[in-house]
Write an enzyme that holds these catalytic residues in place. Structure first.
Site, PDB file in Angstrom:
ATOM      1  N   SER A 199       0.848  -1.187   0.000  1.00 11.43           N
ATOM      2  CA  SER A 199       0.000   0.000   0.000  1.00 11.43           C
ATOM      3  C   SER A 199       0.881   1.234   0.000  1.00 11.43           C
ATOM      4  O   SER A 199       2.043   1.181   0.456  1.00 11.43           O
ATOM      5  CB  SER A 199      -0.892   0.004   1.254  1.00 11.43           C
ATOM      6  N   TYR A 209      -2.663  -1.415  10.149  1.00  9.69           N
ATOM      7  CA  TYR A 209      -2.683  -1.575   8.701  1.00  9.69           C
ATOM      8  C   TYR A 209      -1.399  -1.025   8.082  1.00  9.69           C
ATOM      9  O   TYR A 209      -0.755  -1.685   7.258  1.00  9.69           O
ATOM     10  CB  TYR A 209      -3.897  -0.870   8.107  1.00  9.69           C
TER      11      TYR A 209
END
Length: 254
Positions: free
Chosen positions: A139, A152
């Site tokens: 990401s 995350y």
């Protein structure tokens, strides 16, 4: 990674980026197997998109991964691409352990242990193929943190470094390691993200990804233009500004 002629398994592809990428790769001449936890959802997807194959898998469960791997390899012995797509994102408040610990453990199990276990289940088979690819999914938040999602961010930073490391180890094999680095994309990863003006439209993201794979088959990182703001802040010397902009702009950054 070649854009066509592959047999591709994508666990965690019953919605969002995973499903859109599966359909795009199928359209480019690949055999695609999608994986997910719900048998009814898999059946519905196949009814809507004939030609996809499916396998039931829960990437948080080692036994389910092993069972799914045996099934995939029995029906698709020419499998040569694994995309470790499954992942979750949680908003957390780290002021008190009761408010974040369970969430953090779930994120790490899904986003870090899941890909590790998937790679372990398929690596011997992939090494035996003349040309194989492991595509990990990190990401933009692996490189610049969103305040609301600490676990995350950390899980995707771990995937980035895992990708870098196993690429070095597997350099003496036929297995390529490619890291897909999405920016915020309009999916249901977080509530409301699918309608976020800050997030990139899903169809635009996947179209750009497919074109990058086609035009850069030897790339080690797949980066759409919109993720480079996050990816290269430290290298540009504007990391603090990137972090400030990210956290001021939208709570749903991926």
């Amino acid at each position: 990674m070649n854009i066509s002629g592959n047999t591709v398994f994508i666990p965690g592809s019953t919605s969002g980026i995973g499903l859109a990428l599966a359909l795009a790769l199928k359209a480019r001449g690949n055999t695609v197997i999608i994986g997910g936890r719900r048998a009814d959802l898999l059946e519905r997807i196949v009814a809507e998109h004939p030609g996809l194959d499916t396998v039931q898998i829960d990437t948080t469960d080692p036994a389910s991964i092993d069972s799914a791997a045996r099934e995939v390899l029995a029906t698709h012995p020419d499998l040569n691409v694994l995309v470790t797509m499954a992942g979750i994102m949680r908003v957390e408040d780290w002021h008190q352990p009761d408010s974040f610990l369970a969430s953090a453990e779930e994120v790490v199990t899904t986003n870090v242990l899941g890909p590790i276990r998937l790679i372990a289940a398929f690596i011997e088979h992939l090494r035996a193929q003349p040309d194989a690819t492991i595509m990990t999914v990190s990401s933009g938040l692996a490189f610049a943190p969103l305040k609301a999602t600490p676990s995350y961010n950390a899980s995707k930073a771990a995937i980035h470094m895992l990708s870098e490391s196993i690429r070095l180890q597997l350099a003496d094999t036929t297995v390529k390691v490619v890291e897909l680095e999405p920016p915020s994309v309009r999916t249901s990863l977080l509530p409301g993200q699918e309608n976020s003006d800050f997030a990139m439209p899903l169809d635009e993201f996947v179209a750009e990804v497919v074109e990058l794979i086609a035009s850069q088959p030897d790339a080690t990182e797949i980066q759409v233009e919109r993720v480079k703001f996050l990816r290269y802040g430290e290298a540009r010397g504007d990391y603090d500004e990137v972090v400030a902009t990210l956290n001021a702009a939208d709570p749903h950054g991926k």
